[in-house]
Design an enzyme around this catalytic site. Structure first.
Site, mmCIF file in Angstrom:
data_model
loop_
_atom_site.group_PDB
_atom_site.id
_atom_site.type_symbol
_atom_site.label_atom_id
_atom_site.label_comp_id
_atom_site.label_asym_id
_atom_site.label_seq_id
_atom_site.Cartn_x
_atom_site.Cartn_y
_atom_site.Cartn_z
ATOM 1 C CG PHE A 155 27.889 -26.951 -80.124
ATOM 2 C CD1 PHE A 155 28.874 -27.706 -79.955
ATOM 3 C CD2 PHE A 155 26.540 -26.620 -79.279
ATOM 4 C CE1 PHE A 155 29.701 -27.915 -78.674
ATOM 5 C CE2 PHE A 155 27.165 -26.470 -77.749
ATOM 6 C CZ PHE A 155 28.529 -27.258 -77.568
ATOM 7 C CE1 TYR A 156 20.743 -32.917 -81.246
ATOM 8 C CE2 TYR A 156 20.823 -33.321 -83.653
ATOM 9 C CZ TYR A 156 20.227 -33.645 -82.197
ATOM 10 O OH TYR A 156 19.340 -35.092 -82.633
ATOM 11 C CB ALA A 157 26.092 -33.504 -85.076
ATOM 12 C CB THR A 159 26.423 -32.025 -77.772
ATOM 13 O OG1 THR A 159 25.245 -31.844 -78.615
ATOM 14 C CG2 THR A 159 26.516 -30.781 -77.707
#
Length: 340
Positions: A155-157, A159
Protein backbone atom coordinates in the site's frame (compact mmCIF):
# COMPACT_ATOMS: atom_id res chain seq x y z
CA UNK A 1 28.09 30.93 -4.94
CA UNK A 2 25.28 32.15 -2.69
CA UNK A 3 21.63 32.75 -3.35
CA UNK A 4 18.66 34.20 -1.47
CA UNK A 5 16.10 31.81 -2.91
CA UNK A 6 13.38 30.35 -0.68
CA UNK A 7 12.54 26.65 -0.43
CA UNK A 8 9.45 25.18 1.19
CA UNK A 9 10.53 21.74 2.38
CA UNK A 10 8.13 19.20 3.83
CA UNK A 11 9.59 16.43 5.96
CA UNK A 12 12.44 18.73 6.97
CA UNK A 13 13.30 16.84 10.17
CA UNK A 14 13.35 13.54 8.33
CA UNK A 15 16.49 11.74 7.20
CA UNK A 16 16.60 13.05 3.61
CA UNK A 17 14.96 16.38 4.39
CA UNK A 18 17.57 17.16 7.04
CA UNK A 19 20.45 16.53 4.63
CA UNK A 20 18.81 18.50 1.80
CA UNK A 21 18.10 21.45 4.11
CA UNK A 22 21.70 21.46 5.35
CA UNK A 23 23.06 21.45 1.81
CA UNK A 24 20.85 24.30 0.62
CA UNK A 25 21.32 26.42 3.74
CA UNK A 26 25.08 26.13 3.21
CA UNK A 27 24.70 27.79 -0.20
CA UNK A 28 22.53 30.66 1.06
CA UNK A 29 19.01 29.36 0.49
CA UNK A 30 16.31 30.28 2.96
CA UNK A 31 14.50 27.09 3.98
CA UNK A 32 11.02 26.88 5.50
CA UNK A 33 10.79 23.37 6.91
CA UNK A 34 7.58 21.58 7.84
CA UNK A 35 7.50 18.39 9.91
CA UNK A 36 5.03 16.68 12.23
CA UNK A 37 7.78 15.02 14.33
CA UNK A 38 5.56 11.95 14.60
CA UNK A 39 6.55 8.89 16.61
CA UNK A 40 6.91 6.38 13.75
CA UNK A 41 10.50 6.19 15.00
CA UNK A 42 12.46 7.88 17.80
CA UNK A 43 11.26 11.47 18.01
CA UNK A 44 14.50 12.49 19.72
CA UNK A 45 16.42 11.77 16.52
CA UNK A 46 14.06 14.01 14.54
CA UNK A 47 14.34 16.73 17.17
CA UNK A 48 18.14 16.53 17.06
CA UNK A 49 18.09 17.00 13.28
CA UNK A 50 15.70 19.94 13.63
CA UNK A 51 17.82 21.55 16.33
CA UNK A 52 20.91 21.38 14.13
CA UNK A 53 19.02 23.08 11.31
CA UNK A 54 17.75 25.78 13.66
CA UNK A 55 21.35 26.87 14.21
CA UNK A 56 21.16 28.44 10.76
CA UNK A 57 19.49 31.87 10.63
CA UNK A 58 18.10 30.92 7.22
CA UNK A 59 15.97 28.08 8.60
CA UNK A 60 12.39 28.43 9.81
CA UNK A 61 10.67 25.42 11.37
CA UNK A 62 6.92 24.83 11.27
CA UNK A 63 5.52 21.99 13.37
CA UNK A 64 2.48 20.48 11.65
CA UNK A 65 1.05 17.71 9.51
CA UNK A 66 0.99 18.21 5.75
CA UNK A 67 -2.52 16.75 5.66
CA UNK A 68 -3.81 19.51 7.97
CA UNK A 69 -6.27 21.52 5.86
CA UNK A 70 -4.84 24.86 4.83
CA UNK A 71 -1.45 24.56 6.54
CA UNK A 72 0.58 24.42 3.34
CA UNK A 73 -1.63 26.94 1.57
CA UNK A 74 -1.03 29.40 4.40
CA UNK A 75 2.72 28.90 4.22
CA UNK A 76 2.73 29.31 0.44
CA UNK A 77 0.78 32.58 0.79
CA UNK A 78 3.13 33.82 3.50
CA UNK A 79 6.48 32.80 2.03
CA UNK A 80 5.92 32.62 -1.75
CA UNK A 81 8.71 30.05 -2.12
CA UNK A 82 10.69 29.81 -5.32
CA UNK A 83 10.78 26.01 -5.07
CA UNK A 84 8.85 23.36 -3.15
CA UNK A 85 10.33 19.95 -2.31
CA UNK A 86 7.82 17.49 -0.85
CA UNK A 87 9.47 14.74 1.17
CA UNK A 88 6.93 14.36 3.98
CA UNK A 89 5.30 10.95 3.89
CA UNK A 90 4.54 7.94 5.99
CA UNK A 91 7.48 5.76 5.03
CA UNK A 92 8.14 2.04 5.22
CA UNK A 93 6.84 -0.92 3.25
CA UNK A 94 6.33 -3.21 6.24
CA UNK A 95 4.53 -0.69 8.45
CA UNK A 96 1.98 -0.15 5.67
CA UNK A 97 0.76 -3.70 6.32
CA UNK A 98 -0.02 -2.76 9.92
CA UNK A 99 -1.34 0.79 9.64
CA UNK A 100 -2.48 1.63 6.10
CA UNK A 101 -4.58 4.60 7.29
CA UNK A 102 -1.40 6.49 8.20
CA UNK A 103 -0.39 6.23 4.52
CA UNK A 104 -3.81 7.34 3.33
CA UNK A 105 -3.65 10.46 5.46
CA UNK A 106 -0.01 11.54 5.11
CA UNK A 107 0.70 10.34 1.58
CA UNK A 108 -2.58 10.88 -0.25
CA UNK A 109 -4.34 13.67 1.65
CA UNK A 110 -1.00 15.36 2.33
CA UNK A 111 -0.15 15.35 -1.37
CA UNK A 112 -3.59 16.71 -2.20
CA UNK A 113 -3.12 19.61 0.25
CA UNK A 114 0.27 20.36 -1.29
CA UNK A 115 -1.02 20.29 -4.86
CA UNK A 116 -3.92 22.57 -4.00
CA UNK A 117 -1.54 25.03 -2.33
CA UNK A 118 0.77 24.95 -5.37
CA UNK A 119 -2.20 25.45 -7.70
CA UNK A 120 -3.26 28.55 -5.77
CA UNK A 121 0.25 30.01 -5.46
CA UNK A 122 2.46 28.32 -8.07
CA UNK A 123 6.15 27.90 -7.29
CA UNK A 124 8.74 27.99 -10.06
CA UNK A 125 9.19 24.22 -9.61
CA UNK A 126 7.51 21.55 -7.48
CA UNK A 127 9.56 18.44 -6.75
CA UNK A 128 7.96 15.43 -5.05
CA UNK A 129 9.41 12.21 -3.67
CA UNK A 130 8.29 8.89 -5.03
CA UNK A 131 10.02 5.53 -4.53
CA UNK A 132 11.58 2.63 -6.38
CA UNK A 133 8.82 0.53 -4.78
CA UNK A 134 6.44 1.75 -7.51
CA UNK A 135 8.19 -0.63 -9.91
CA UNK A 136 6.57 -3.42 -7.90
CA UNK A 137 6.56 -6.80 -9.62
CA UNK A 138 8.58 -5.58 -12.62
CA UNK A 139 11.43 -8.03 -13.24
CA UNK A 140 13.21 -6.31 -16.13
CA UNK A 141 16.19 -4.39 -14.73
CA UNK A 142 17.64 -1.87 -14.44
CA UNK A 143 14.36 -0.03 -13.81
CA UNK A 144 13.81 2.81 -16.29
CA UNK A 145 11.43 5.71 -15.75
CA UNK A 146 9.57 4.83 -18.95
CA UNK A 147 8.78 1.30 -17.75
CA UNK A 148 5.13 0.52 -17.10
CA UNK A 149 4.46 0.54 -13.33
CA UNK A 150 1.07 -0.97 -12.57
CA UNK A 151 1.92 -3.83 -10.20
CA UNK A 152 2.70 -2.27 -6.81
CA UNK A 153 3.15 -4.85 -4.05
CA UNK A 154 2.44 -2.72 -0.96
CA UNK A 155 0.00 0.00 0.00
CA UNK A 156 2.97 2.30 0.59
CA UNK A 157 4.05 1.83 -3.03
CA UNK A 158 0.45 2.28 -4.20
CA UNK A 159 0.17 5.65 -2.43
CA UNK A 160 3.40 6.84 -4.04
CA UNK A 161 2.25 5.76 -7.51
CA UNK A 162 -0.99 7.62 -6.81
CA UNK A 163 1.05 10.72 -5.92
CA UNK A 164 2.72 10.56 -9.33
CA UNK A 165 -0.67 10.39 -11.05
CA UNK A 166 -2.16 13.15 -8.90
CA UNK A 167 0.77 15.45 -9.63
CA UNK A 168 0.53 14.71 -13.35
CA UNK A 169 -3.11 15.77 -13.41
CA UNK A 170 -2.29 19.10 -11.73
CA UNK A 171 0.66 19.63 -14.08
CA UNK A 172 -1.63 19.05 -17.06
CA UNK A 173 -4.60 21.06 -15.80
CA UNK A 174 -2.77 24.04 -14.30
CA UNK A 175 0.62 24.10 -16.06
CA UNK A 176 2.38 23.39 -12.77
CA UNK A 177 5.98 22.21 -13.43
CA UNK A 178 6.49 18.97 -11.46
CA UNK A 179 9.43 16.60 -11.14
CA UNK A 180 8.88 13.34 -9.31
CA UNK A 181 11.96 11.46 -8.13
CA UNK A 182 12.11 7.76 -7.36
CA UNK A 183 14.53 6.94 -4.51
CA UNK A 184 16.46 3.68 -4.21
CA UNK A 185 17.33 2.41 -0.67
CA UNK A 186 18.87 5.59 0.72
CA UNK A 187 21.37 5.23 3.58
CA UNK A 188 23.91 7.30 5.49
CA UNK A 189 24.48 9.30 8.71
CA UNK A 190 21.34 10.37 10.58
CA UNK A 191 19.45 7.53 8.86
CA UNK A 192 16.14 6.06 9.96
CA UNK A 193 16.14 3.46 12.78
CA UNK A 194 13.65 1.29 10.86
CA UNK A 195 16.08 0.82 7.95
CA UNK A 196 18.30 -2.24 7.62
CA UNK A 197 21.64 -0.44 8.00
CA UNK A 198 20.62 1.14 11.31
CA UNK A 199 19.18 -2.08 12.73
CA UNK A 200 22.09 -4.20 11.51
CA UNK A 201 24.71 -1.82 12.92
CA UNK A 202 22.96 -1.56 16.28
CA UNK A 203 22.60 -5.32 16.68
CA UNK A 204 26.07 -6.20 15.40
CA UNK A 205 27.68 -3.77 17.86
CA UNK A 206 25.58 -5.26 20.70
CA UNK A 207 26.26 -8.85 19.61
CA UNK A 208 22.58 -9.48 18.92
CA UNK A 209 21.31 -11.44 15.88
CA UNK A 210 20.09 -9.65 12.75
CA UNK A 211 17.06 -10.76 10.71
CA UNK A 212 18.11 -11.40 7.11
CA UNK A 213 15.11 -11.79 4.82
CA UNK A 214 14.81 -14.18 1.88
CA UNK A 215 17.85 -16.02 3.20
CA UNK A 216 20.01 -13.07 2.18
CA UNK A 217 19.12 -13.49 -1.49
CA UNK A 218 18.25 -9.82 -1.91
CA UNK A 219 19.83 -7.10 -4.05
CA UNK A 220 19.40 -3.41 -3.43
CA UNK A 221 20.53 -0.27 -5.24
CA UNK A 222 21.96 1.39 -2.13
CA UNK A 223 22.18 5.18 -2.59
CA UNK A 224 24.30 7.28 -0.24
CA UNK A 225 22.31 10.22 1.09
CA UNK A 226 24.76 12.93 -0.02
CA UNK A 227 24.60 11.57 -3.57
CA UNK A 228 20.81 11.64 -3.45
CA UNK A 229 20.81 15.23 -2.19
CA UNK A 230 23.15 16.31 -4.97
CA UNK A 231 20.78 14.76 -7.50
CA UNK A 232 17.84 16.68 -6.02
CA UNK A 233 19.83 19.93 -5.95
CA UNK A 234 20.64 19.62 -9.62
CA UNK A 235 17.05 18.80 -10.53
CA UNK A 236 15.76 21.97 -8.83
CA UNK A 237 16.78 24.03 -11.85
CA UNK A 238 15.96 21.31 -14.38
CA UNK A 239 12.37 22.39 -14.86
CA UNK A 240 10.15 20.31 -17.15
CA UNK A 241 8.37 22.14 -19.97
CA UNK A 242 5.24 20.87 -21.69
CA UNK A 243 6.35 19.61 -25.13
CA UNK A 244 4.79 21.15 -28.22
CA UNK A 245 4.70 17.78 -29.98
CA UNK A 246 5.66 14.22 -28.93
CA UNK A 247 8.67 14.57 -31.24
CA UNK A 248 10.09 17.10 -28.74
CA UNK A 249 10.57 14.30 -26.16
CA UNK A 250 13.99 12.68 -26.35
CA UNK A 251 14.17 8.87 -26.37
CA UNK A 252 14.21 7.55 -22.80
CA UNK A 253 12.86 10.79 -21.34
CA UNK A 254 9.85 10.36 -19.04
CA UNK A 255 8.60 13.87 -19.85
CA UNK A 256 4.82 13.77 -20.28
CA UNK A 257 3.48 14.49 -23.77
CA UNK A 258 0.66 16.56 -22.25
CA UNK A 259 2.13 18.23 -19.16
CA UNK A 260 5.28 19.84 -17.70
CA UNK A 261 5.82 16.67 -15.64
CA UNK A 262 8.71 14.23 -15.43
CA UNK A 263 9.83 11.35 -13.20
CA UNK A 264 13.53 10.71 -12.54
CA UNK A 265 15.32 7.82 -10.84
CA UNK A 266 17.96 8.78 -8.29
CA UNK A 267 19.95 5.63 -7.58
CA UNK A 268 23.51 4.42 -7.56
CA UNK A 269 22.86 2.12 -10.52
CA UNK A 270 24.73 -0.82 -8.94
CA UNK A 271 22.75 -3.65 -7.32
CA UNK A 272 24.51 -4.92 -4.18
CA UNK A 273 23.86 -8.30 -2.61
CA UNK A 274 22.48 -7.96 0.92
CA UNK A 275 25.18 -10.29 2.26
CA UNK A 276 27.86 -8.03 0.74
CA UNK A 277 26.20 -5.05 2.43
CA UNK A 278 26.34 -6.92 5.75
CA UNK A 279 30.04 -7.67 5.15
CA UNK A 280 30.64 -3.94 4.73
CA UNK A 281 29.02 -3.34 8.13
CA UNK A 282 31.16 -6.10 9.67
CA UNK A 283 34.26 -4.47 8.20
CA UNK A 284 33.29 -1.01 9.49
CA UNK A 285 32.39 -2.22 12.99
CA UNK A 286 35.12 -4.82 13.33
CA UNK A 287 32.47 -7.28 14.51
CA UNK A 288 30.89 -10.39 12.98
CA UNK A 289 27.15 -10.60 12.38
CA UNK A 290 24.99 -13.35 13.82
CA UNK A 291 22.41 -13.87 11.06
CA UNK A 292 18.88 -15.12 11.60
CA UNK A 293 17.75 -16.22 8.13
CA UNK A 294 14.11 -15.32 7.46
CA UNK A 295 11.65 -15.84 4.57
CA UNK A 296 10.72 -12.99 2.23
CA UNK A 297 8.38 -10.46 3.84
CA UNK A 298 5.01 -9.67 2.31
CA UNK A 299 5.13 -6.59 0.08
CA UNK A 300 8.89 -6.77 -0.38
CA UNK A 301 10.77 -7.37 -3.64
CA UNK A 302 13.96 -9.43 -4.16
CA UNK A 303 15.85 -6.78 -6.12
CA UNK A 304 15.97 -3.10 -7.12
CA UNK A 305 18.30 -1.51 -9.64
CA UNK A 306 18.08 2.00 -11.10
CA UNK A 307 18.79 3.08 -14.63
CA UNK A 308 20.44 6.45 -13.98
CA UNK A 309 20.74 7.49 -17.62
CA UNK A 310 18.04 10.16 -17.47
CA UNK A 311 19.41 11.86 -14.34
CA UNK A 312 22.85 11.95 -15.92
CA UNK A 313 21.54 13.33 -19.21
CA UNK A 314 19.49 16.04 -17.50
CA UNK A 315 22.04 17.13 -14.90
CA UNK A 316 25.41 15.62 -15.79
CA UNK A 317 25.44 13.87 -12.42
CA UNK A 318 25.75 10.28 -11.32
CA UNK A 319 25.98 9.04 -7.70
CA UNK A 320 29.55 8.11 -6.82
CA UNK A 321 29.81 6.87 -3.21
CA UNK A 322 30.51 3.14 -2.92
CA UNK A 323 28.90 0.96 -0.25
CA UNK A 324 32.14 0.35 1.67
CA UNK A 325 32.77 4.09 2.04
CA UNK A 326 29.14 5.00 2.72
CA UNK A 327 28.63 2.31 5.35
CA UNK A 328 31.84 3.31 7.13
CA UNK A 329 30.60 6.91 7.33
CA UNK A 330 27.31 5.74 8.82
CA UNK A 331 29.02 3.55 11.41
CA UNK A 332 31.30 6.45 12.40
CA UNK A 333 28.23 8.67 12.87
CA UNK A 334 26.34 5.97 14.79
CA UNK A 335 29.22 5.42 17.19
CA UNK A 336 29.64 9.14 17.74
CA UNK A 337 25.94 9.83 18.22
CA UNK A 338 25.12 6.86 20.46
CA UNK A 339 28.52 6.43 22.09
CA UNK A 340 28.60 2.81 20.88
Amino acid sequence: MTTSRCLLLTGAAGFIGFHLAQALLATGWRVVGVDSLNDYYDVRLKEARRDLLLRSPGFRFVHGKVEEPGLLLGLMAEEHPDTVVHLAAQAGVRYSLENPRAYLEANLIGAYELLEAARAIPPRHLLMASTSSVYGANTSMPYAETDKCDTQLSFYAATKKANEAMAHSYAHLYGLPVTMFRFFTVYGPWGRPDMALFKFTRNILKGDPIDVYNGGDMRRDFTYVADLVEGIRRLIDTIPVRPVTPADIAPGDSLSPVAPWRVVNIGDGVPVQLLDFIRAIEQATGRSAVMNMMPMQAGDVPATWADGTLLNRLTGYHPRTGVTEGVARFVDWYRGYYGA
